[in-house]
Motif scaffolding. Structure first.
Motif, short mmCIF file in Angstrom:
data_model
loop_
_atom_site.label_atom_id
_atom_site.label_comp_id
_atom_site.label_asym_id
_atom_site.label_seq_id
_atom_site.Cartn_x
_atom_site.Cartn_y
_atom_site.Cartn_z
N TYR A 1 -14.55 41.81 -33.67
CA TYR A 1 -14.25 42.55 -32.45
C TYR A 1 -13.99 44.01 -32.79
O TYR A 1 -13.92 44.38 -33.97
N ILE A 2 -13.88 44.86 -31.76
CA ILE A 2 -13.79 46.30 -32.02
C ILE A 2 -12.39 46.65 -32.50
O ILE A 2 -11.40 46.33 -31.84
N THR A 3 -12.33 47.33 -33.66
CA THR A 3 -11.02 47.71 -34.21
C THR A 3 -10.98 49.19 -34.58
O THR A 3 -10.10 49.62 -35.29
N SER A 4 -11.97 49.94 -34.10
CA SER A 4 -12.07 51.33 -34.58
C SER A 4 -12.16 52.36 -33.45
O SER A 4 -12.88 53.35 -33.59
N ARG A 5 -11.45 52.11 -32.36
CA ARG A 5 -11.45 53.13 -31.30
C ARG A 5 -10.61 54.31 -31.78
O ARG A 5 -9.51 54.15 -32.30
N GLY A 6 -11.15 55.50 -31.56
CA GLY A 6 -10.46 56.71 -31.96
C GLY A 6 -9.60 57.26 -30.83
O GLY A 6 -9.49 56.66 -29.75
N ASP B 1 -11.17 57.69 -27.41
CA ASP B 1 -11.27 56.42 -26.67
C ASP B 1 -9.93 56.08 -26.02
O ASP B 1 -9.87 55.62 -24.89
N TYR B 2 -8.85 56.30 -26.76
CA TYR B 2 -7.52 56.02 -26.21
C TYR B 2 -7.27 56.90 -24.98
O TYR B 2 -6.74 56.43 -23.98
N VAL B 3 -7.66 58.18 -25.08
CA VAL B 3 -7.46 59.09 -23.95
C VAL B 3 -8.25 58.60 -22.73
O VAL B 3 -7.77 58.62 -21.60
N ILE C 1 0.55 49.27 -30.95
CA ILE C 1 0.50 47.81 -31.15
C ILE C 1 -0.96 47.36 -31.05
O ILE C 1 -1.63 47.65 -30.06
N GLY C 2 -1.41 46.61 -32.03
CA GLY C 2 -2.81 46.19 -32.03
C GLY C 2 -3.69 47.38 -32.38
O GLY C 2 -4.67 47.68 -31.69
N ALA C 3 -3.34 48.04 -33.46
CA ALA C 3 -3.99 49.32 -33.81
C ALA C 3 -5.34 49.13 -34.48
O ALA C 3 -6.08 50.10 -34.64
N MET D 1 0.28 48.80 -35.92
CA MET D 1 0.56 47.38 -36.13
C MET D 1 -0.69 46.57 -35.83
O MET D 1 -1.34 46.76 -34.80
N SER D 2 -1.02 45.66 -36.74
CA SER D 2 -2.19 44.79 -36.54
C SER D 2 -1.90 43.45 -37.20
O SER D 2 -1.30 43.41 -38.28
N ILE D 3 -2.31 42.36 -36.58
CA ILE D 3 -2.08 41.04 -37.20
C ILE D 3 -2.78 41.01 -38.56
O ILE D 3 -2.19 40.63 -39.57
N GLU D 4 -4.05 41.39 -38.55
CA GLU D 4 -4.82 41.38 -39.80
C GLU D 4 -4.93 42.80 -40.34
O GLU D 4 -4.88 43.77 -39.57
N ASP D 5 -5.07 42.91 -41.65
CA ASP D 5 -5.08 44.23 -42.29
C ASP D 5 -6.46 44.86 -42.15
O ASP D 5 -7.43 44.39 -42.76
N ARG E 1 2.70 39.01 -35.83
CA ARG E 1 2.62 39.54 -34.46
C ARG E 1 3.88 40.32 -34.11
O ARG E 1 4.92 40.13 -34.74
N LEU E 2 3.77 41.11 -33.06
CA LEU E 2 4.91 41.92 -32.61
C LEU E 2 6.20 41.11 -32.51
O LEU E 2 7.26 41.54 -32.96
N ARG E 3 6.11 39.92 -31.91
CA ARG E 3 7.33 39.16 -31.64
C ARG E 3 8.06 38.72 -32.91
O ARG E 3 9.23 38.35 -32.85
N ASP F 1 -0.92 50.52 -26.50
CA ASP F 1 -1.61 49.24 -26.74
C ASP F 1 -2.96 49.31 -26.05
O ASP F 1 -3.04 49.32 -24.82
N VAL F 2 -4.02 49.40 -26.83
CA VAL F 2 -5.39 49.43 -26.29
C VAL F 2 -6.11 48.18 -26.78
O VAL F 2 -6.40 48.06 -27.97
N TYR F 3 -6.35 47.26 -25.91
CA TYR F 3 -6.95 45.96 -26.28
C TYR F 3 -6.17 45.35 -27.45
O TYR F 3 -6.77 44.78 -28.37
C1 LIG Z 1 -9.64 44.41 -30.41
S1 LIG Z 1 -8.55 45.01 -31.66
C2 LIG Z 1 -8.14 46.60 -30.96
C3 LIG Z 1 -7.88 47.62 -32.04
C4 LIG Z 1 -7.67 49.06 -31.56
N1 LIG Z 1 -6.59 49.19 -30.62
C5 LIG Z 1 -8.97 49.59 -31.00
O1 LIG Z 1 -9.03 49.73 -29.77
O2 LIG Z 1 -9.90 49.82 -31.76
C6 LIG Z 1 -7.08 44.03 -31.36
C7 LIG Z 1 -5.90 44.37 -32.25
O3 LIG Z 1 -4.73 43.79 -31.67
C8 LIG Z 1 -4.00 43.11 -32.68
N2 LIG Z 1 -3.10 42.16 -32.02
C9 LIG Z 1 -3.41 41.19 -31.14
N3 LIG Z 1 -2.29 40.54 -30.74
C10 LIG Z 1 -1.25 41.14 -31.36
C11 LIG Z 1 0.16 40.93 -31.35
N4 LIG Z 1 0.74 39.98 -30.59
N5 LIG Z 1 0.93 41.72 -32.13
C12 LIG Z 1 0.37 42.68 -32.90
N6 LIG Z 1 -0.96 42.94 -32.94
C13 LIG Z 1 -1.76 42.17 -32.18
C14 LIG Z 1 -5.07 42.59 -33.60
O4 LIG Z 1 -4.58 42.21 -34.83
C15 LIG Z 1 -5.99 43.82 -33.65
O5 LIG Z 1 -5.49 44.77 -34.56
#
Ligand SMILES: C[S@@+](CC[C@H](N)C(=O)[O-])C[C@H]1O[C@@H](n2cnc3c(N)ncnc32)[C@H](O)[C@@H]1O
Length: 293
Positions: free
Chosen positions: A64-69, A72-74, A97-99, A126-130, A155-157, A172-174
């Protein structure tokens, strides 16, 4: 109205469909919320979701997409995001969150966009996976400790308040807001990490729009129901939270999407509980929640 969850179900066998219907009827017919652990079908979806988090596309798993700059956030976040970021001082803190790869934060450090000359807030990705890239590692190594942090592995929690500290701005973007199976707990945790007057910028695609300008026959991705199973808009639910001011910018350009900002105005935050009814793994997943009575 047709939901993503229901349209996915159409392609399944009649037997599976019947089992799902019976399960849903069983939950809605019972008095109060079932206390037992998640039913097996939802557990299966959680397992599939894990493979999406870990997937890199190239190895055959679904990426899935993990590289929005930052641009994109704006474009995806509410209109005030760039200004708020630009106003942060060097002692202020931004949590994304979910960076994913943390590209938005890297852009903030390297470009003039949404920043004052020479003044950068401290940032935590913060990201679940590195998903750290070499560029991230290089940038982090070139700065003082704690200016740029990357948190991964949970995860965040699962973070304690001490591990994270407080933030002036959270985005938090996606990310977790789009992916979590416990939306009310997620929002409660986010708000607990905000300083007073701090703001959470996020977005959610495939939801009932606050301005009511949904297209007919929309396939919703995140659905909220009231205790009597009537539809609830995500922004109406957020506006029931105490001690916050919620702004929603509805857009229906390519999918019904809410750009959401939540400003914390006092500390006595209380988030109306949501119970997960359905979870369909995906990027992002399909989810259906119901408000507790
Ligand atoms: C689709 S990617 C989006 C990455 C980035 N924001 C972008 O737009 O390119 C989803 C990200 O959300 C993270 N994620 C999903 N659920 C999460 C949670 N509960 N706590 C922390 N990170 C979470 C994933 O690990 C991943 O880094």
């Amino acid at each position: 109205m047709r939901s993503v969850i229901s349209s996915v179900k159409k392609s399944r066998t009649a037997g599976t469909l019947l089992a799902v219907v019976i399960f849903l009827q069983a939950i809605s017919a019972s008095a109060g919320w079932p206390q037992e652990s998640a039913p097996p079908r939802i557990d299966e979806e959680f397992t599939k979701q894990e493979t999406i988090y870990r997937g890199r596309g190239a190895d055959g798993t679904r990426g899935y997409i993990t590289s929005r700059g930052l641009s994109d956030y704006v474009a995806l976040l509410p209109s005030g995001f760039c200004n708020t970021l630009a106003k942060l001082g060097s002692a202020d803190r931004w949590l994304d969150i979910g960076a994913g790869a943390g590209l938005a934060i890297l852009d903030y450090y390297n470009l003039a966009k949404c920043a004052r000359r020479g003044v950068k807030a401290r940032a935590v990705a913060m990201s679940i996976e590195d998903r750290r890239s070499d560029a991230w590692k290089k940038q982090a190594a070139s700065l003082d400790a704690n200016r740029l942090r990357y948190l991964t592995g949970k995860r965040l929690r699962h973070y304690s308040p001490e591990e994270l500290g407080k933030f002036q701005m959270i985005t938090d973007v996606y990310g977790g807001f789009s992916y979590t199976e416990d939306l009310s707990q997620f929002v409660e945790k986010v708000l607990s990490l905000l300083e007073a007057k701090g703001v959470f910028y996020t977005m959610l695609q495939g939801v009932r729009l606050e301005n009511g300008k949904d297209q007919p026959d929309t396939a919703y991705q995140t659905e909220l129901l009231d205790p009597a199973s009537g539809d609830v808009k995500v922004c109406s639910w957020l506006k029931k939270i105490s001690c916050v001011k919620v702004g929603c910018e509805s857009s229906s350009e390519w999918a019904p999407t809410e750009r959401i900002n939540i400003r914390k105005v006092c500390s006595d935050v209380s988030v109306p509980r949501l119970k997960l009814l359905e979870y369909q793994s995906g990027a992002p997943p399909g989810r259906r929640f119901q408000l507790a009575p």
